[in-house]
Each structure stands twice: as C-alpha cells, then as structure tokens.
Design a protein around this motif. Structure first.
Motif, PDB file in Angstrom:
ATOM      1  N   LYS A 137       0.835  -1.194   0.000  1.00  0.00           N
ATOM      2  CA  LYS A 137       0.000   0.000   0.000  1.00  0.00           C
ATOM      3  C   LYS A 137       0.877   1.254   0.000  1.00  0.00           C
ATOM      4  O   LYS A 137       1.881   1.317   0.703  1.00  0.00           O
ATOM      5  CB  LYS A 137      -0.882   0.038   1.249  1.00  0.00           C
ATOM      6  CG  LYS A 137      -2.006  -0.981   1.282  1.00  0.00           C
ATOM      7  CD  LYS A 137      -2.811  -0.787   2.555  1.00  0.00           C
ATOM      8  CE  LYS A 137      -3.982  -1.762   2.627  1.00  0.00           C
ATOM      9  NZ  LYS A 137      -4.762  -1.576   3.883  1.00  0.00           N
ATOM     10  N   GLN A 140      -0.265   6.744   3.262  1.00  0.00           N
ATOM     11  CA  GLN A 140      -1.549   7.437   3.310  1.00  0.00           C
ATOM     12  C   GLN A 140      -1.400   8.825   3.920  1.00  0.00           C
ATOM     13  O   GLN A 140      -0.622   9.026   4.867  1.00  0.00           O
ATOM     14  CB  GLN A 140      -2.540   6.626   4.146  1.00  0.00           C
ATOM     15  CG  GLN A 140      -2.891   5.263   3.552  1.00  0.00           C
ATOM     16  CD  GLN A 140      -3.821   4.500   4.478  1.00  0.00           C
ATOM     17  OE1 GLN A 140      -3.479   4.179   5.606  1.00  0.00           O
ATOM     18  NE2 GLN A 140      -5.014   4.210   3.997  1.00  0.00           N
ATOM     19  N   THR A 176      -7.005  13.114  10.182  1.00  0.00           N
ATOM     20  CA  THR A 176      -7.144  11.772   9.637  1.00  0.00           C
ATOM     21  C   THR A 176      -7.023  10.763  10.777  1.00  0.00           C
ATOM     22  O   THR A 176      -6.670  11.123  11.897  1.00  0.00           O
ATOM     23  CB  THR A 176      -6.054  11.510   8.588  1.00  0.00           C
ATOM     24  OG1 THR A 176      -4.780  11.871   9.151  1.00  0.00           O
ATOM     25  CG2 THR A 176      -6.288  12.345   7.332  1.00  0.00           C
ATOM     26  N   ARG A 178      -5.186   7.525  10.876  1.00  0.00           N
ATOM     27  CA  ARG A 178      -4.288   6.427  10.519  1.00  0.00           C
ATOM     28  C   ARG A 178      -3.839   5.670  11.769  1.00  0.00           C
ATOM     29  O   ARG A 178      -3.871   6.197  12.869  1.00  0.00           O
ATOM     30  CB  ARG A 178      -3.065   6.953   9.764  1.00  0.00           C
ATOM     31  CG  ARG A 178      -3.380   7.851   8.583  1.00  0.00           C
ATOM     32  CD  ARG A 178      -4.340   7.216   7.609  1.00  0.00           C
ATOM     33  NE  ARG A 178      -4.645   8.119   6.502  1.00  0.00           N
ATOM     34  CZ  ARG A 178      -5.690   7.983   5.698  1.00  0.00           C
ATOM     35  NH1 ARG A 178      -6.546   6.981   5.877  1.00  0.00           N
ATOM     36  NH2 ARG A 178      -5.897   8.846   4.715  1.00  0.00           N
TER      37      ARG A 178
END
Length: 260
Positions: A137, A140, A176, A178
């Motif tokens: 991934k 982010q 956010t 995360r």
C-alpha cells in the motif's frame, strides 16, 4: 449537549468488570475507555479477558458496534452505535472528517505554541492481525494539528546530552485516523509521547515510571464533538482523566491548562 464523565468509581469499575459510561441514548453509547483495555478481541492479545466492546454490551443490554478505535494503551472517549444503520452513519461521519477528536498528551521537549504535522504514514502491519494484508500500500495522507498548553523543565538529566529535562502538555487534533497516527507523528517531529513503548523514547518512559509512578502512556482521547446521527443535535463528549494523569498534572501545576 455537553457530556463529561466523572472520576468517581473508576477504580471500582475496573475491579467489578464494569465500564465508565459517558453518554447513552437509544442510538448511541460512549464510554471512557481505561488505558490497557482492548476495544475488542484480538489475536495479538490472546490472553486478554476484558474488552471494551463486550463490557459495554453487557452494561447496556444490547449489541454495540464500534465506529472508530483507540489503541490499547490510549484512554478516553470511545463511541459505539447500537445498530448497523447508525454505525454506518457514524463511520461515514468519521471518514468525511465531520467528527472532531481532541487528545491530551505529554511529550518530551518544548514544542512550539502551535503547528501541524502533515506527514504521510506507510502501512505498518501487525504480524498476526494483518497477516494477509496488502503490504505494498502507498503511504496514506496523515495530518495532525497541535496546540501547546503548558511546559515544564525538570532538574533531572534523563538524556546525557542535557543537564535538565523538558516536557510539554499538548492538545492533538487529528484530521485523519491512521494507525498509531499521533504516536508516529510525535516521533516524526522528535517530541515522543511519554510512556509510548512502541514509538517513544524509553529513557523518558522509565523516568516517569521511576519518579512519578506512571505506568501508562500519556495519551488520552479527551473529547469528541459530533452531530447526533439521528437527531442532528450537537454532542460534546468528554472523558475525565485517571489518577496517574491527575498526579502528573498536579505535580507540574498543569491541572487548569489541561481542561477542555
């Protein structure tokens, strides 16, 4: 509506396997999760027998659905829905940043008065829980705002480079959500959270344990502000600090600075 948990019965709650409920109606329930309590069962802690989700379910007498998470060593406001539909609505509100989370933390060093960490975080898998996750991934987006509330300099040489040691009380507001975002962001700017055994500085963790009897990570989800997913009423949910937190605040004369 402004709802705040109390400190009365927190020790009794732990002994009797109860949970500190901050707010409850027919759609929602919010608790003040104690440090060291898992949100739900996990292969990472197979020997644990107490979980916030099950304790909350038993306390309110119905199934509850988690809509966000707090790390095991983090205390504070944890919100559950009482139905899948309300859970979907709240999850969407978190995803769209319509819910404001504010945390209290003690970090090493003097932080500037205010600022923002805008630093993307790569995926960090757990050996068991994320065994089959996609390890490729991309990093982010992750954004955390901070406000310094107070600071102190102590006449102890925790680091060999300095004759004294400095600490800041900060309010952290993540945009956010995360994994381990606040802990990793504070490490990124070299202001590790005291008591963080994964992303912190062990020297300061040991110092607080030895001098102040602090055996927990000093990160607390102090408040959650949202619109009620059914009625639309504004809610401000606040979680009181435990005894170890209060001992630190009193020692450093930070009690007033820490108030929401």
């Amino acid at each position: 509506m402004n709802i705040e948990s109390g400190t009365v019965n927190q020790i009794a709650n732990q002994i009797t396997n109860q949970i500190d409920i901050i707010y409850e109606d027919e759609f929602l329930v919010a608790i003040n999760k104690e440090a060291g309590l898992l949100v739900h069962r996990s292969w990472l802690d197979k020997d644990e027998t107490r979980f916030a989700m099950q304790l909350t379910r038993d306390a309110v007498g119905c199934h509850v659905f988690p809509v966000h998470r707090l790390d095991k060593p983090t205390s504070g406001v944890l919100l559950f829905a009482k139905s899948p539909a309300v859970a979907r609505s709240l999850t969407e509100a978190f995803t769209e940043h319509n819910i404001t989370k504010q945390y209290l933390a003690v970090v090493r060093g003097y932080m500037p008065e205010q600022g923002v960490v805008d630093y993307a975080l790569s995926f960090k898998p757990d050996a068991i829980a994320d065994k089959f996750a996609d390890l490729d991934k991309p990093a982010q987006e992750a954004v955390t705002h901070w406000q310094r509330l107070a600071q102190v300099e102590l006449p102890f040489a925790v680091s060999k480079k300095h004759d004294t040691s400095r600490y800041s009380l900060v309010r952290l507001t993540p945009e956010t959500g995360r994994k381990h975002q606040l802990r990793r962001h504070m490490r990124h700017v070299f202001h590790h959270i005291v008591g963080d055994t994964s992303h912190g500085d062990i020297r300061h963790t040991r110092f607080f344990r030895t001098h102040y009897g602090c055996t927990r990570m000093l990160l607390h989800a102090q408040s959650l502000a949202l619109s009620h997913p059914v009625t639309g009423e504004p809610l401000l949910l606040k979680a009181a600090l435990d005894d170890q937190w209060m001992r630190i605040l009193e020692e450093f004369a930070w009690v007033e600075s820490a108030k929401v």
